[in-house]
Design a protein around this motif. Sequence first.
Motif, PDB file in Angstrom:
ATOM      1  N   ALA A  93      35.840  43.752  32.201  1.00 24.04           N
ATOM      2  CA  ALA A  93      35.147  44.995  31.840  1.00 24.04           C
ATOM      3  C   ALA A  93      35.142  45.197  30.334  1.00 24.04           C
ATOM      4  N   VAL A  94      36.239  44.867  29.673  1.00 24.91           N
ATOM      5  CA  VAL A  94      36.316  45.000  28.210  1.00 24.91           C
ATOM      6  C   VAL A  94      35.283  44.102  27.541  1.00 24.91           C
ATOM      7  N   ARG A  95      35.195  42.860  27.981  1.00 22.45           N
ATOM      8  CA  ARG A  95      34.235  41.928  27.379  1.00 22.45           C
ATOM      9  C   ARG A  95      32.802  42.435  27.547  1.00 22.45           C
ATOM     10  N   ARG A  96      32.495  42.932  28.726  1.00 21.50           N
ATOM     11  CA  ARG A  96      31.149  43.429  28.984  1.00 21.50           C
ATOM     12  C   ARG A  96      30.874  44.713  28.196  1.00 21.50           C
ATOM     13  N   ALA A  97      31.891  45.559  28.065  1.00 18.44           N
ATOM     14  CA  ALA A  97      31.724  46.797  27.309  1.00 18.44           C
ATOM     15  C   ALA A  97      31.398  46.502  25.847  1.00 18.44           C
ATOM     16  N   ASN A 101      27.839  47.145  23.496  1.00 22.27           N
ATOM     17  CA  ASN A 101      27.962  48.049  22.335  1.00 22.27           C
ATOM     18  C   ASN A 101      28.558  49.406  22.700  1.00 22.27           C
ATOM     19  N   MET A 102      29.665  49.388  23.407  1.00 24.05           N
ATOM     20  CA  MET A 102      30.336  50.619  23.796  1.00 24.05           C
ATOM     21  C   MET A 102      30.704  51.457  22.577  1.00 24.05           C
ATOM     22  N   ASP A 103      30.419  52.742  22.645  1.00 21.18           N
ATOM     23  CA  ASP A 103      30.773  53.687  21.592  1.00 21.18           C
ATOM     24  C   ASP A 103      32.128  54.310  21.930  1.00 21.18           C
ATOM     25  N   VAL A 104      33.141  54.015  21.120  1.00 24.64           N
ATOM     26  CA  VAL A 104      34.496  54.501  21.404  1.00 24.64           C
ATOM     27  C   VAL A 104      34.936  55.584  20.419  1.00 24.64           C
ATOM     28  N   ILE A 137      35.553  52.382  29.838  1.00 20.83           N
ATOM     29  CA  ILE A 137      35.369  50.937  29.688  1.00 20.83           C
ATOM     30  C   ILE A 137      34.689  50.369  30.930  1.00 20.83           C
ATOM     31  N   TRP A 138      35.148  50.792  32.113  1.00 16.68           N
ATOM     32  CA  TRP A 138      34.507  50.302  33.341  1.00 16.68           C
ATOM     33  C   TRP A 138      33.029  50.660  33.342  1.00 16.68           C
ATOM     34  N   LYS A 139      32.715  51.885  32.949  1.00 20.53           N
ATOM     35  CA  LYS A 139      31.335  52.345  32.975  1.00 20.53           C
ATOM     36  C   LYS A 139      30.487  51.577  31.960  1.00 20.53           C
ATOM     37  N   ALA A 140      31.061  51.349  30.777  1.00 16.05           N
ATOM     38  CA  ALA A 140      30.326  50.631  29.731  1.00 16.05           C
ATOM     39  C   ALA A 140      30.055  49.188  30.119  1.00 16.05           C
ATOM     40  N   ALA A 141      30.832  48.651  31.055  1.00 20.15           N
ATOM     41  CA  ALA A 141      30.599  47.285  31.524  1.00 20.15           C
ATOM     42  C   ALA A 141      29.276  47.177  32.274  1.00 20.15           C
ATOM     43  N   ASP A 142      28.787  48.309  32.757  1.00 25.41           N
ATOM     44  CA  ASP A 142      27.453  48.394  33.380  1.00 25.41           C
ATOM     45  C   ASP A 142      27.326  47.490  34.601  1.00 25.41           C
ATOM     46  N   ASN A 143      28.336  47.561  35.477  1.00 25.51           N
ATOM     47  CA  ASN A 143      28.296  46.837  36.744  1.00 25.51           C
ATOM     48  C   ASN A 143      28.930  47.758  37.784  1.00 25.51           C
ATOM     49  N   GLN A 144      28.112  48.312  38.663  1.00 24.15           N
ATOM     50  CA  GLN A 144      28.589  49.321  39.594  1.00 24.15           C
ATOM     51  C   GLN A 144      29.676  48.797  40.514  1.00 24.15           C
ATOM     52  N   LYS A 145      29.560  47.563  40.954  1.00 26.57           N
ATOM     53  CA  LYS A 145      30.577  46.990  41.839  1.00 26.57           C
ATOM     54  C   LYS A 145      31.891  46.815  41.093  1.00 26.57           C
ATOM     55  N   LEU A 146      31.838  46.389  39.857  1.00 28.18           N
ATOM     56  CA  LEU A 146      33.043  46.250  39.039  1.00 28.18           C
ATOM     57  C   LEU A 146      33.697  47.620  38.861  1.00 28.18           C
ATOM     58  N   PHE A 147      32.880  48.625  38.569  1.00 26.25           N
ATOM     59  CA  PHE A 147      33.395  49.986  38.408  1.00 26.25           C
ATOM     60  C   PHE A 147      34.087  50.436  39.693  1.00 26.25           C
ATOM     61  N   GLN A 148      33.454  50.197  40.813  1.00 29.96           N
ATOM     62  CA  GLN A 148      34.004  50.623  42.100  1.00 29.96           C
ATOM     63  C   GLN A 148      35.341  49.947  42.391  1.00 29.96           C
ATOM     64  N   LEU A 149      35.428  48.654  42.148  1.00 33.25           N
ATOM     65  CA  LEU A 149      36.664  47.918  42.406  1.00 33.25           C
ATOM     66  C   LEU A 149      37.801  48.395  41.499  1.00 33.25           C
ATOM     67  N   CYS A 150      37.484  48.631  40.234  1.00 33.84           N
ATOM     68  CA  CYS A 150      38.500  49.129  39.302  1.00 33.84           C
ATOM     69  C   CYS A 150      38.992  50.506  39.734  1.00 33.84           C
ATOM     70  N   GLU A 151      38.065  51.334  40.168  1.00 32.82           N
ATOM     71  CA  GLU A 151      38.418  52.678  40.610  1.00 32.82           C
ATOM     72  C   GLU A 151      39.309  52.632  41.846  1.00 32.82           C
ATOM     73  N   GLU A 152      39.006  51.723  42.756  1.00 32.04           N
ATOM     74  CA  GLU A 152      39.781  51.609  43.991  1.00 32.04           C
ATOM     75  C   GLU A 152      41.196  51.083  43.742  1.00 32.04           C
TER      76      GLU A 152
END
Length: 213
Positions: A93-97, A101-104, A137-152
């Motif tokens: 997720a960090v690499r994708r974020a 161009n994630m704004d931190v 960071i999960w959200k900035a990765a822009d992959n809904q399945k990745l976000f869901q798995l991290c959240e779970e």
Amino acid sequence: MEPIKQMPTSTRVASLLRKAILSGEYSGDEELSLTKVSNQLGVSRTPVREAFQQLSSEGLITLRMNKGAIVKSIDKKFIIDHFEVRILLECEAVRRAIKNNMDVSDLLKREQKLKNNPNESTIEDYVQVNQDIHRSIWKAADNQKLFQLCEELWNGSSTNNIYPAIEHHLKSLDEHIALLTAIQNKQADKANSIMEKHLTRSMNNLIANFDNK
């Protein structure tokens, strides 16, 4: 930067229970009551029931028909397996974020405010910003399945029974600032390394609970 929505109630309940089980607050064979948990957390039985189903799928509890659930006994290997998956997902997720161009800037300001005003900050402040950083960071990765798995897999702040919680949060604060700075500077390898060390320390915190029983 678009604000991060709060976790669904059932996800927050699952996170709190997951943390309690992984940290040893609940022991093996201990009974969890739907009514008792819902009253303790101030939520209805429905999200608690959904949280129980999620934790059952992870192998943390055994559901009992109309009687809540029983906590399963876990060992250090279970915790290691849990965090190894978190590390794989959150480092990706960090690499994708960074690629996206994630704004931190806002998150960095919040962390710096905590660091500069420790006497005005509560444990809840550290807990909230910790959650917001990871979810951003999960959200900035822009992959809904990745976000869901991290959240779970989220288990909140991984404190232990040995050191005061504030010590963990202060260390996490410095790690978060270093992580966000690396993301801001588009240093993917450095950010990846910081995230791995950050989650590994959390893992070791929980393992320490087992070593000191």
